[in-house]
Motif scaffolding. Structure first.
Motif, short mmCIF file in Angstrom:
data_model
loop_
_atom_site.label_atom_id
_atom_site.label_comp_id
_atom_site.label_asym_id
_atom_site.label_seq_id
_atom_site.Cartn_x
_atom_site.Cartn_y
_atom_site.Cartn_z
N ARG A 285 0.44 10.18 -54.50
CA ARG A 285 0.48 9.29 -53.34
C ARG A 285 1.91 8.85 -53.03
O ARG A 285 2.27 8.71 -51.87
CB ARG A 285 -0.41 8.07 -53.60
CG ARG A 285 -1.89 8.40 -53.49
CD ARG A 285 -2.72 7.15 -53.69
NE ARG A 285 -4.14 7.46 -53.57
CZ ARG A 285 -4.96 6.85 -52.73
NH1 ARG A 285 -4.51 5.91 -51.93
NH2 ARG A 285 -6.23 7.17 -52.69
N LEU B 171 3.06 3.10 -49.23
CA LEU B 171 1.79 3.35 -49.92
C LEU B 171 0.63 2.66 -49.19
O LEU B 171 -0.46 3.22 -49.09
CB LEU B 171 1.87 2.89 -51.38
CG LEU B 171 2.69 3.79 -52.29
CD1 LEU B 171 2.93 3.11 -53.63
CD2 LEU B 171 1.99 5.13 -52.49
N ARG C 234 -2.66 4.47 -47.63
CA ARG C 234 -4.04 4.04 -47.91
C ARG C 234 -4.82 3.88 -46.61
O ARG C 234 -5.96 4.32 -46.50
CB ARG C 234 -4.06 2.73 -48.70
CG ARG C 234 -4.10 2.89 -50.18
CD ARG C 234 -4.42 1.59 -50.89
NE ARG C 234 -3.61 0.44 -50.49
CZ ARG C 234 -2.38 0.17 -50.93
NH1 ARG C 234 -1.81 0.96 -51.80
NH2 ARG C 234 -1.73 -0.90 -50.49
N THR D 53 -9.51 12.14 -53.24
CA THR D 53 -8.45 11.20 -53.58
C THR D 53 -8.76 10.50 -54.89
O THR D 53 -9.92 10.32 -55.26
CB THR D 53 -8.27 10.13 -52.48
OG1 THR D 53 -9.50 9.43 -52.31
CG2 THR D 53 -7.84 10.75 -51.16
#
Length: 189
Positions: A44, A61, A65, A80
């Protein structure tokens, strides 16, 4: 339910013959393409850095998301974890890039002209993300890598057909080759 993803030429994603709503999200499409081409799990942190030019990793990040949450309904192959994301194409899904790349890299024989015809244009032709310079750099390199592989495959297939004296088949391959690169002297010969 069949899904088709066309990455070569203009991007197109269809589900049961209808355009996918994912096409409304440019960054979501770009992420899908990246995960398909890479073919493996990506961290990520790496993805956040690739798509957001921000000095704040936590903000990038968070953006990732949100993006993953928005595109998940359109991508049953999106896998994921807390640390990574990967795209695993479902069995009923056709992806032109993967079909072409597999035929170019298997090494068993030359790709057929039908395989080479999958190259209808460069990878994500005309696609641009203004706020993701690292992604655009990666895409530029991938476009060139694929283009070279396709041109080399045309060259090799033409030579094989000429050696076997299959002139009409060779002329068809050369015509397709010229459609990709009209100034290639070897294809003209």
């Amino acid at each position: 339910m069949s899904r088709k993803i066309y990455l070569l030429g203009n991007l197109a994603i269809t589900h049961n013959g209808r355009p996918s709503d994912l096409l409304r999200n440019a960054k979501g499409c770009a992420l899908l393409v990246y995960l398909i081409v890479r073919g493996r799990a990506e961290t990520r942190e790496h993805l956040a850095d690739l798509f957001w030019d921000s000095p704040d990793t936590s903000g990038s990040l968070r953006n990732l998301r949100v993006l993953l949450t928005r595109i998940r309904p359109y991508l049953p192959g999106l896998a994921t974890t807390r640390n990574s994301a990967q795209y695993i194409p479902p069995s009923d899904e056709t992806i032109d890039y993967l079909t072409l790349w597999d035929s170019l890299t298997t090494g068993e024989s030359h790709p057929s002209l039908d395989d080479l015809r999958l190259y209808r244009g460069e990878l994500l032709e005309g696609f641009y993300l203004e706020d993701a310079p690292r992604y655009m750099e990666w895409l530029t390199l991938q476009r060139e890598k694929l283009r070279r592989a396709v041109l080399d495959a045309h060259r090799s297939l033409c030579q094989t057909l000429a050696d076997k004296k299959y002139w009409s088949e060779g002329a068809e391959v050369a015509a397709h080759w010229l459609a990709i690169d009209e100034l290639d002297e070897e294809a003209l010969r």
